[in-house]
Motif scaffolding. Structure first.
Motif, short mmCIF file in Angstrom:
data_model
loop_
_atom_site.label_atom_id
_atom_site.label_comp_id
_atom_site.label_asym_id
_atom_site.label_seq_id
_atom_site.Cartn_x
_atom_site.Cartn_y
_atom_site.Cartn_z
N SER A 155 -15.87 23.60 16.99
CA SER A 155 -14.63 22.89 16.71
C SER A 155 -14.85 21.38 16.82
O SER A 155 -15.47 20.90 17.78
CB SER A 155 -13.54 23.34 17.68
OG SER A 155 -12.39 22.54 17.54
N THR A 156 -14.34 20.63 15.86
CA THR A 156 -14.47 19.17 15.90
C THR A 156 -13.48 18.55 16.86
O THR A 156 -13.72 17.45 17.37
CB THR A 156 -14.27 18.57 14.50
OG1 THR A 156 -12.98 18.96 14.01
CG2 THR A 156 -15.35 19.06 13.55
N THR A 157 -12.37 19.21 17.13
CA THR A 157 -11.36 18.66 18.05
C THR A 157 -11.56 19.11 19.48
O THR A 157 -11.21 18.40 20.41
CB THR A 157 -9.95 19.08 17.58
OG1 THR A 157 -9.88 20.52 17.52
CG2 THR A 157 -9.65 18.50 16.21
N ARG A 158 -12.13 20.31 19.67
CA ARG A 158 -12.43 20.83 21.01
C ARG A 158 -13.85 21.39 20.97
O ARG A 158 -14.04 22.59 20.83
CB ARG A 158 -11.41 21.89 21.41
CG ARG A 158 -10.02 21.34 21.67
CD ARG A 158 -9.02 22.46 21.92
NE ARG A 158 -8.73 23.20 20.71
CZ ARG A 158 -7.90 24.25 20.64
NH1 ARG A 158 -7.31 24.68 21.75
NH2 ARG A 158 -7.67 24.86 19.51
N PRO B 212 -9.83 21.60 10.03
CA PRO B 212 -10.05 20.23 10.50
C PRO B 212 -9.36 19.91 11.82
O PRO B 212 -9.90 19.16 12.64
CB PRO B 212 -9.51 19.37 9.35
CG PRO B 212 -9.68 20.21 8.14
CD PRO B 212 -9.42 21.62 8.61
N ASN B 213 -8.16 20.47 12.05
CA ASN B 213 -7.47 20.19 13.32
C ASN B 213 -7.83 21.18 14.42
O ASN B 213 -7.32 21.08 15.54
CB ASN B 213 -5.96 20.17 13.11
CG ASN B 213 -5.40 21.53 12.69
OD1 ASN B 213 -6.11 22.53 12.63
ND2 ASN B 213 -4.11 21.57 12.41
N GLY B 214 -8.69 22.14 14.12
CA GLY B 214 -9.16 23.08 15.13
C GLY B 214 -8.18 24.16 15.51
O GLY B 214 -8.47 24.97 16.40
N GLU B 215 -7.02 24.24 14.86
CA GLU B 215 -5.99 25.22 15.23
C GLU B 215 -6.11 26.53 14.46
O GLU B 215 -5.49 27.52 14.84
CB GLU B 215 -4.60 24.61 14.99
CG GLU B 215 -4.31 23.37 15.83
CD GLU B 215 -4.37 23.66 17.32
OE1 GLU B 215 -3.93 24.75 17.73
OE2 GLU B 215 -4.88 22.80 18.07
N GLU B 216 -6.87 26.55 13.38
CA GLU B 216 -7.00 27.75 12.55
C GLU B 216 -8.47 28.00 12.25
O GLU B 216 -9.31 27.12 12.38
CB GLU B 216 -6.22 27.58 11.25
CG GLU B 216 -4.73 27.39 11.43
CD GLU B 216 -4.03 26.99 10.15
OE1 GLU B 216 -2.96 27.54 9.86
OE2 GLU B 216 -4.55 26.09 9.46
N ILE B 217 -8.74 29.23 11.81
CA ILE B 217 -10.09 29.59 11.38
C ILE B 217 -10.02 30.37 10.07
O ILE B 217 -9.00 30.99 9.75
CB ILE B 217 -10.84 30.42 12.43
CG1 ILE B 217 -10.13 31.76 12.67
CG2 ILE B 217 -11.01 29.65 13.72
CD1 ILE B 217 -10.96 32.74 13.50
N ASN C 258 -4.85 32.08 13.32
CA ASN C 258 -4.63 31.05 14.33
C ASN C 258 -5.63 31.21 15.46
O ASN C 258 -5.93 32.33 15.89
CB ASN C 258 -3.21 31.14 14.90
CG ASN C 258 -2.19 30.45 14.02
OD1 ASN C 258 -2.54 29.79 13.04
ND2 ASN C 258 -0.93 30.59 14.37
N VAL C 259 -6.11 30.09 15.96
CA VAL C 259 -7.02 30.13 17.11
C VAL C 259 -6.28 30.67 18.33
O VAL C 259 -6.80 31.48 19.08
CB VAL C 259 -7.61 28.74 17.38
CG1 VAL C 259 -8.37 28.72 18.71
CG2 VAL C 259 -8.54 28.33 16.24
N ASN C 260 -5.05 30.21 18.53
CA ASN C 260 -4.21 30.71 19.62
C ASN C 260 -3.19 31.67 19.05
O ASN C 260 -2.65 31.46 17.97
CB ASN C 260 -3.50 29.55 20.33
CG ASN C 260 -4.49 28.57 20.93
OD1 ASN C 260 -5.41 28.97 21.62
ND2 ASN C 260 -4.30 27.30 20.65
N HIS C 261 -2.91 32.75 19.78
CA HIS C 261 -2.03 33.81 19.26
C HIS C 261 -0.59 33.65 19.71
O HIS C 261 0.21 34.57 19.58
CB HIS C 261 -2.55 35.19 19.69
CG HIS C 261 -2.66 35.36 21.18
ND1 HIS C 261 -1.61 35.73 21.96
CD2 HIS C 261 -3.72 35.20 22.01
CE1 HIS C 261 -2.00 35.79 23.22
NE2 HIS C 261 -3.28 35.48 23.28
N ALA C 262 -0.22 32.48 20.25
CA ALA C 262 1.14 32.32 20.75
C ALA C 262 2.15 32.08 19.63
O ALA C 262 3.34 32.25 19.81
CB ALA C 262 1.20 31.16 21.74
#
Length: 726
Positions: free
Chosen positions: A224-227, A289-294, A307-311
């Motif tokens: 991830s570029t953001t994390r 690019p924002n690291g929230e999706e794959i 989504n990277v996070n499942h919330a």
């Protein structure tokens, strides 16, 4: 392909908004605006390789492009001049599959990975002052610790000291240039490299309920570029895995095979999580690019967004039990008993001029979808429903959402592309959650289960639909049809019971997996040739009964011979489900097919295809908006420029294509009005779907498979081999 408006608006309006919203940088929105994507066409063909181009990557500023090829060379291209700067003789003895610029090194350090299982580092500054043809330089570092092909490299922004390599040997290794520039030489006292970050040689799962027990041949990885502590990997099963590097055990050697470390999240579309012995696997994984999706790209399947996070509300985390629940009938759903249709469902939305306009738009789209159903244009009707549900889903009431879900389910069941039936089941389930008395949802659910051969469950839903619509002749016919199918199944079970039980009760079942890496450009035109073109990877392994599988308490892989005192029953991990699917392309011929986000905002998704085209979809709706012919046979790589509206693609051809918005007329195909018409495009897409549904063995010459049937190979005794290029 109906003419729907795009969600990124009008370019003129976007430019005018700069005076109102000065904090928003319009360059982010303009880089890959829909009006520019519709005008994409091939601007330049970069010549300089003598083999298939398997990898392309931009540097951080976008001034340079690097490529790796079957010719074992790395080429460096100048973006502004569109010309070749350097062609480096790497010393690799097999196809280069991955190459990268090392960050924060002034673009002087580049790294490559290849089919010879080696990772090599080069310093381009050594080429200064040399002639154009004098490009042979020794590698600054040589890592030979992998035992199988290196398929992907990852680098971390801001870190010039480390590179990560993913290999089909089941390990992901971390190479730190500060600790040593090469592997220890042969015969050294401590020859084994202690650089294994992930040991997944016991990490592959044949299905969600199946414990990991075989080598996860890694095909792709991304950081991830953001994390940058988040690491994503994918390989020879259906599950992508997300790891936090801060939580992983210390680097180790590969002398002892270890159980896979716990990961942060598993990712897999629910309908793909229970496919035992299907050969399904990932060819590419990447962060947004924002690291929230794959994005996940599957061989023999489609591209999926998660989504990277499942919330979030748009995603779902499921377990193995949820897979069966999705298809099972119960008269009680969400605590409410099945009842006759009710008329008091309310849209419960506030009334406003803007909302009314959106609802009017959705009504027109639903009319388009229903008209498409009548004329047999199922693709166009599904795209219209996608626009309603994914483009305006938050602004429509529950009744309208229910109708759109049912309409899309019916269209999917008529189109019958790869896994359309599973998408229809999801829609029916969602529609039943809105209205427990939905006749259409139960009817389409019965049809979907019938298509899957699950006639007992299909009859339950058919009876429910008949209860809700007793006078409907189509429902009555569906009940009788499912009864006939169920009776035929019963007769078939009696005659095949002995053979089936003998096969299903076997503890071991030999499996052969064969994967193409590259196909010659001539392959598409010379189907009768007896020469297998490209690189073939073969794996032989045994299937073990999941009920007898154990995971040893000492961290080693279990087996049927493990005693119950030595381990515990395997408990499947929860998995994050898909939130969007992208269809139209074909991914069966190569194991390096990419799916990429386009632009700094990643609002569009692109993928290569085995038909020589590459495809662009609107990320949010899954709408296919552009198809371009990019290769004589197969497009594998699609990489967006960091800042400009420019995209580099490569594949089986020896060249790299550079695409910019230079077409005089916007269209859904390359070249504006000079390109193929919409009808031809739809025919090409449907042909891709037919290829996806074929057995993978249909791609391989019968003589090749017959040779393997004639010999008894012990597990692990056969290694990948390269087939001769034409």
């Amino acid at each position: 392909m109906e003419d729907f408006a795009f969600h990124d608006g009008n370019v003129c309006g976007l430019l005018e908004s700069r005076h109102i919203n000065f904090r928003q940088n319009p360059n982010y929105s303009l880089q890959m605006h829909s009006s520019l994507i519709q005008r994409l066409s091939q601007e330049k063909e970069l010549e300089g390789h003598q083999g298939c181009v398997n990898a392309v990557a931009w540097n951080s500023s976008g001034s340079l492009l690097i490529s790796g090829s079957d010719d074992t060379r790395i080429n460096i291209w100048n973006y502004s001049g569109r010309k070749l700067l350097h062609s480096v003789e790497t010393g690799h003895s097999a196809n280069i599959f991955c190459t990268k610029f090392v960050p924060e090194t002034s673009d002087e350090l580049v790294v490559s990975g290849a089919g010879d299982a080696e990772v090599r580092l080069f310093n381009l500054s050594r080429l200064r002052g040399r002639g154009h043809d004098d490009n042979a330089i020794a590698s600054s570092a040589l890592y030979q610790c992998h035992t199988r092909r290196v398929k992907k490299l990852a680098v971390e922004i801001g870190n010039p000291n480390v590179v990560w390599s993913a290999s089909e040997d089941g390990t992901l290794r971390q190479h730190d240039f500060r600790e040593g520039m090469s592997c220890p030489p042969d015969g050294a006292s401590h020859q084994e490299c202690h650089n294994v970050l992930l040991d997944l040689r016991c990490g592959a799962k044949r299905s969600l309920a199946d414990p990991p027990r075989q080598t996860l041949a890694l095909k792709s990885c991304d950081i991830s570029t953001t994390r940058p502590h988040l690491l994503l990997v994918g390989g020879s099963d259906a599950f992508a895995r997300l790891y936090d590097r801060r939580m992983l055990p210390p680097l180790s050697s590969s002398q002892k095979r270890m159980s896979p470390p716990p990961c942060v999240n598993y990712f897999c579309p629910m309908h793909l999580s229970d496919r035992v012995r299907s050969g399904l696997h990932l060819t590419h994984v990447t962060f947004s690019p924002n690291g929230e999706e794959i994005l996940l790209s599957y061989s023999g399947e489609h591209v999926y967004l998660m989504n990277v996070n499942h919330a979030g509300q748009s995603t779902m985390q499921y377990t193995s039990g949820d897979v069966s629940k999705l298809m099972s009938f119960t008269p009680i759903l969400n605590g409410l008993e099945l009842q006759y249709p009710i008329s008091n469902l309310s849209n419960s939305l506030p009334v406003s001029c803007g909302l009314n306009a959106k609802l009017d738009k959705c009504r027109k789209l639903l009319q388009i979808a229903e008209k498409c159903t009548e004329v047999g244009n199922y693709f166009g009707g599904i795209e219209a429903c996608n626009e309603i549900l994914d483009g305006y889903g938050r602004n429509i009431g529950v009744i309208f959402k229910h109708d759109s879900l049912c309409t899309r389910a019916g269209l999917l069941l008529k189109r019958k592309w790869k896994n359309d039936v599973h998408m229809a089941i999801r829609d029916c389930y969602s529609a039943r959650k809105i209205d427990q008395s939905s006749f259409r949802a139960h009817y389409y659910m019965s049809e979907a289960l019938s298509q899957l051969g699950r006639h007992k469950e299909a009859l339950d839903f058919a009876f429910a639909a008949q209860y809700l619509a007793p006078s409907n002749p189509e429902v009555a016919e569906k009940v009788e049809s499912v009864k006939r199918d169920l009776a035929a199944d019963a007769n078939s079970d009696v005659s095949q019971d002995g053979l089936r039980s003998e096969r299903e009760d076997s503890d071991y079942d030999e499996e052969v997996e064969l994967d193409f890496e590259t196909l010659s450009g001539d392959e598409a035109h010379d189907v009768d040739s007896n020469v297998l073109q490209g690189s073939l990877n073969l794996r032989i392994h045994r299937r073990i009964d999941p009920a007898r599988e154990r995971v040893g308490a000492n961290g080693t892989c279990g087996s049927p011979s493990s005693s119950q005192n030595d381990g515990i029953l395997y408990q499947p991990e929860p998995v994050i489900d898909m939130k969007q699917r992208y269809v139209g392309h074909c991914n069966i011929g190569t194991d390096i097919k990419q799916a990429s986000f386009l632009g700094q905002r990643g609002e569009y998704v692109a993928s290569g295809s085995d038909d020589g085209r590459w495809f662009i979809w609107e990320k949010g709706t899954g709408r296919l908006i552009k198809i371009l012919v990019g290769d004589g046979a197969v497009v594998n790589c699609v990489q967006s420029h960091p800042f400009d509206c420019a995209i580099a693609t490569s594949g089986i051809d020896n060249t790299i294509k550079l695409w910019t918005p230079t077409a005089p007329v916007p269209s859904v195909v390359a070249g504006g009005v000079v390109g193929p018409q919409a009808a031809d495009v739809l025919a090409a897409i449907e042909n891709n779907q037919r290829r996806l549904c074929r057995n993978r063995e249909a791609i391989l010459p019968f003589e090749i498979l017959e040779r393997f049937r004639m010999h008894d190979f012990s597990e692990g005794s056969l290694h990948p081999f390269e087939c001769a290029q034409s």
